[in-house]
Write a protein that holds these residues in place. Structure first.
Motif, mmCIF file in Angstrom:
data_model
loop_
_atom_site.group_PDB
_atom_site.id
_atom_site.type_symbol
_atom_site.label_atom_id
_atom_site.label_comp_id
_atom_site.label_asym_id
_atom_site.label_seq_id
_atom_site.Cartn_x
_atom_site.Cartn_y
_atom_site.Cartn_z
ATOM 1 N N SER A 53 51.311 95.963 -47.006
ATOM 2 C CA SER A 53 52.158 97.130 -47.229
ATOM 3 C C SER A 53 51.327 98.355 -47.593
ATOM 4 C CB SER A 53 53.171 96.836 -48.346
ATOM 5 O OG SER A 53 53.954 97.968 -48.621
ATOM 6 N N ASP A 54 50.313 98.148 -48.446
ATOM 7 C CA ASP A 54 49.458 99.262 -48.860
ATOM 8 C C ASP A 54 48.693 99.846 -47.671
ATOM 9 O OD1 ASP A 54 50.193 98.941 -51.540
ATOM 10 O OD2 ASP A 54 48.609 97.449 -51.874
ATOM 11 N N ILE A 55 48.168 98.983 -46.815
ATOM 12 C CA ILE A 55 47.407 99.476 -45.671
ATOM 13 C C ILE A 55 48.334 100.223 -44.712
ATOM 14 C CG2 ILE A 55 47.605 97.480 -44.114
ATOM 15 C CD1 ILE A 55 44.384 99.432 -44.804
ATOM 16 N N GLY A 56 49.594 99.794 -44.658
ATOM 17 C CA GLY A 56 50.568 100.518 -43.856
ATOM 18 C C GLY A 56 50.785 101.928 -44.381
ATOM 19 N N TRP A 57 50.930 102.050 -45.718
ATOM 20 C CA TRP A 57 51.081 103.374 -46.324
ATOM 21 C C TRP A 57 49.851 104.237 -46.083
ATOM 22 C CZ3 TRP A 57 55.094 105.946 -47.779
ATOM 23 C CH2 TRP A 57 56.242 105.282 -48.197
ATOM 24 N N LEU A 58 48.676 103.645 -46.196
ATOM 25 C CA LEU A 58 47.439 104.404 -45.968
ATOM 26 C C LEU A 58 47.418 105.006 -44.567
ATOM 27 C CD1 LEU A 58 44.538 105.270 -46.692
ATOM 28 C CD2 LEU A 58 43.762 103.052 -45.865
ATOM 29 N N HIS A 59 47.758 104.207 -43.586
ATOM 30 C CA HIS A 59 47.700 104.708 -42.221
ATOM 31 C C HIS A 59 48.847 105.659 -41.906
ATOM 32 C CE1 HIS A 59 44.207 102.648 -40.534
ATOM 33 N NE2 HIS A 59 44.504 101.653 -41.362
ATOM 34 N N THR A 60 49.957 105.529 -42.598
ATOM 35 C CA THR A 60 51.012 106.528 -42.440
ATOM 36 C C THR A 60 50.529 107.884 -42.948
ATOM 37 O OG1 THR A 60 52.884 105.003 -42.509
ATOM 38 C CG2 THR A 60 53.288 107.247 -43.274
ATOM 39 N N VAL A 61 49.909 107.891 -44.117
ATOM 40 C CA VAL A 61 49.343 109.128 -44.661
ATOM 41 C C VAL A 61 48.284 109.686 -43.719
ATOM 42 C CG1 VAL A 61 47.921 110.059 -46.530
ATOM 43 C CG2 VAL A 61 49.874 108.601 -47.058
ATOM 44 N N ILE A 347 53.432 114.863 -30.546
ATOM 45 C CA ILE A 347 54.289 113.825 -29.951
ATOM 46 C C ILE A 347 53.629 112.453 -30.079
ATOM 47 C CG2 ILE A 347 55.213 112.969 -27.758
ATOM 48 C CD1 ILE A 347 55.658 115.903 -26.970
ATOM 49 N N ASN A 348 52.316 112.403 -29.856
ATOM 50 C CA ASN A 348 51.572 111.163 -29.956
ATOM 51 C C ASN A 348 51.676 110.551 -31.347
ATOM 52 O OD1 ASN A 348 48.797 109.710 -30.564
ATOM 53 N ND2 ASN A 348 49.047 109.661 -28.338
ATOM 54 N N HIS A 349 51.918 111.409 -32.357
ATOM 55 C CA HIS A 349 51.902 110.932 -33.740
ATOM 56 C C HIS A 349 53.289 110.841 -34.366
ATOM 57 C CE1 HIS A 349 47.654 111.796 -33.229
ATOM 58 N NE2 HIS A 349 47.430 111.088 -34.307
ATOM 59 N N ILE A 350 54.336 111.049 -33.569
ATOM 60 C CA ILE A 350 55.687 110.918 -34.132
ATOM 61 C C ILE A 350 55.887 109.513 -34.698
ATOM 62 C CG2 ILE A 350 58.133 110.803 -33.551
ATOM 63 C CD1 ILE A 350 57.664 113.095 -31.575
ATOM 64 N N ALA A 351 55.587 108.514 -33.884
ATOM 65 C CA ALA A 351 55.758 107.133 -34.343
ATOM 66 C C ALA A 351 54.790 106.784 -35.466
ATOM 67 C CB ALA A 351 55.571 106.173 -33.171
ATOM 68 N N ALA A 352 53.646 107.458 -35.494
ATOM 69 C CA ALA A 352 52.619 107.131 -36.490
ATOM 70 C C ALA A 352 53.065 107.452 -37.905
ATOM 71 C CB ALA A 352 51.337 107.900 -36.164
ATOM 72 N N VAL A 353 54.039 108.346 -38.047
ATOM 73 C CA VAL A 353 54.479 108.733 -39.379
ATOM 74 C C VAL A 353 55.277 107.616 -40.050
ATOM 75 C CG1 VAL A 353 55.905 110.376 -40.663
ATOM 76 C CG2 VAL A 353 54.459 111.183 -38.800
ATOM 77 N N PRO A 356 53.506 102.611 -39.302
ATOM 78 C CA PRO A 356 52.629 101.790 -40.144
ATOM 79 C C PRO A 356 53.324 101.215 -41.373
ATOM 80 C CG PRO A 356 51.465 103.744 -39.407
ATOM 81 C CD PRO A 356 52.904 103.921 -39.001
ATOM 82 N N VAL A 357 54.177 102.020 -42.020
ATOM 83 C CA VAL A 357 54.882 101.520 -43.206
ATOM 84 C C VAL A 357 55.850 100.409 -42.827
ATOM 85 C CG1 VAL A 357 56.552 102.106 -44.985
ATOM 86 C CG2 VAL A 357 54.646 103.637 -44.523
ATOM 87 N N LEU A 358 56.658 100.639 -41.797
ATOM 88 C CA LEU A 358 57.634 99.631 -41.381
ATOM 89 C C LEU A 358 56.947 98.359 -40.896
ATOM 90 C CD1 LEU A 358 60.265 101.837 -39.507
ATOM 91 C CD2 LEU A 358 60.306 101.022 -41.870
ATOM 92 N N LEU A 359 55.891 98.542 -40.096
ATOM 93 C CA LEU A 359 55.178 97.369 -39.602
ATOM 94 C C LEU A 359 54.413 96.670 -40.721
ATOM 95 C CD1 LEU A 359 53.847 98.690 -36.167
ATOM 96 C CD2 LEU A 359 55.813 97.221 -36.605
ATOM 97 N N GLY A 360 53.980 97.443 -41.716
ATOM 98 C CA GLY A 360 53.325 96.832 -42.870
ATOM 99 C C GLY A 360 54.272 95.911 -43.624
#
Length: 409
Positions: A53-61, A347-353, A356-360
């Motif tokens: 979960s933490d790594i997901g938050w990191l990559h969302t940021v 656009i490339n980063h819409i999903a990136a926001v 990562p958290v959801l997949l984490g």
């Protein structure tokens, strides 16, 4: 600083020409970014006790600045693209250098945000300059060689980490300071040593959204969504699932880079010969298989050797993404390149926001399902790539335009 028209730059010494600057920047950026990536999973697990979960938050940021890459359009109203790109590169270097000085969740997220602003704004401008400065007929091959140059720089970083991490007893702090400082110094050198290059087509300094670019936007969106799974969780899996140490995960990166150095120029030639449509169809079909196999590692207990092989193959397929750039270069109005590069990066980063958290969170319950979702994304990308015409051009952006023209005739 002296401004030189692009067509006059051929009279400069080879090392001061626009393409040479692209190569220098392509080799400077990975020194900081590759070091940050190579050490990240071990750093956050060993120092900050991160979980999925933490790594997901990191990559969302980390991806939030990519979502706001559209801000480049406002900045180039006041600062030249070339200068903005180099300032962003220096920012990436400085932020990377101080990463280990903030070994807490809050500190790591803050420094990651700063380095990410530098990385994403640099990448946005860099993609724009590549498409403006490189002739269309040479673009696939030149972009392939630029990818290879970046891989060579990353290779040097990985070799040094593998050879010196245990032998010299290096710390995270020392390695981050050296790599980030080097990138920042190269950026400053480029600011001082190179003239400002004037492209033949002045860029539109406002947001551009054109209906006829819709397929390019869709490909960018799916590329960003799919990339999150690999960037966030493929390396994390090697550390969490198989217990890879710093030098071991770096050896895997090293193997990947050696293969990519050889493959990238060849793949650029493949795009030039076979076209963007066939290249992307091949890439996405391959990624479908790769991500399904990643899921099999968790559901069927397939071993570490397969995981390593999939990691390498995945990177090779990703190199074919240069075909998205050359597809856009062929269909775009020349003055749209800079603003559209910023829009496309957003656009490339819409999903990136949010991904990562959801997949984490999903990772904590079922890691294999994360990779199966990525396989589904690859299927969607494959279907979109089939809409690219064999010879894309303005007015002929998708196969639909060709069919409408045939019907009208």
């Amino acid at each position: 600083m002296k401004i030189i028209r692009l067509e006059d730059a051929r009279h400069l010494p080879l090392w001061r020409r626009p393409t040479s600057l692209l190569f220098v920047m392509a080799m400077a950026m990975p020194v900081a970014f590759a070091t940050w990536s190579a050490l990240l999973n071990n750093f956050v697990i060993e120092v900050a006790d991160f979980d999925g979960s933490d790594i997901g938050w990191l990559h969302t940021v980390r991806e939030i600045p990519g979502f706001f890459a559209i801000g480049v359009i406002a900045l180039i109203m006041f600062i030249r693209e070339q200068v903005l790109g180099l300032v962003a590169l220096a920012m990436l270097g400085v932020a990377t250098a101080v990463t280990a000085q903030f070994p807490t969740m809050g500190g790591i997220l803050t420094v990651t945000m700063l380095s990410s602003i530098g990385f994403h704004y640099y990448e946005t401008v860099n993609q724009s300059l590549q498409l403006q400065w490189i002739e269309k007929k040479h673009a696939p091959q030149t972009l392939g060689w630029i990818l290879s140059a970046g891989s060579a720089a990353t290779l040097i970083v990985y070799v040094l980490i593998v050879l010196t991490w245990e032998g010299l007893g290096l710390s995270y702090s020392i390695v981050y300071w050296l790599s980030g400082g080097f990138t920042a110094l190269v950026a400053v050198f480029c600011l001082l040593a190179y003239p400002q290059f004037e492209a033949p087509h002045p860029q539109t300094k406002k947001m551009v959204l054109r209906k006829r670019y819709w397929l390019y936007y869709a490909l960018q969106f799916m590329s960003g969504a799919r990339r999150q799974v690999f960037v966030v969780f493929a390396g994390f899996m090697m550390v969490e699932q198989f217990g890879f140490a710093v030098h071991e995960i770096t050896q895997l990166f090293l193997l990947t880079l050696v293969i990519n150095m050889v493959a990238a120029p060849f793949l650029g030639r493949v795009v030039a010969v076979f076209g963007e449509r066939r290249a992307l169809v091949f890439e996405y079909a391959g990624l479908c298989i790769v991500f399904f196999a990643y899921g099999g590692i968790y559901y069927f207990g397939w071993g570490v050797m397969l995981a390593m092989a999939l990691y390498v193959v995945n990177h090779i397929f990703f190199s074919l993404a240069l075909a998205i750039k050359t597809y856009f270069q062929k269909i775009a109005d020349p003055q749209d390149i800079a603003p559209t590069a910023a829009v496309a990066f957003t656009i490339n980063h819409i999903a990136a926001v949010f991904l990562p958290v959801l997949l984490g969170l999903l990772w904590l319950q079922s890691p294999g399902m994360v990779f199966l979702l990525a396989a589904g994304m690859a299927v969607v990308s494959l279907l979109l790539s089939l809409l690219i015409p064999r010879h894309p051009a303005p007015g002929h952006e998708t196969v639909f335009e060709r069919r409408l023209l045939a019907a009208a005739e």
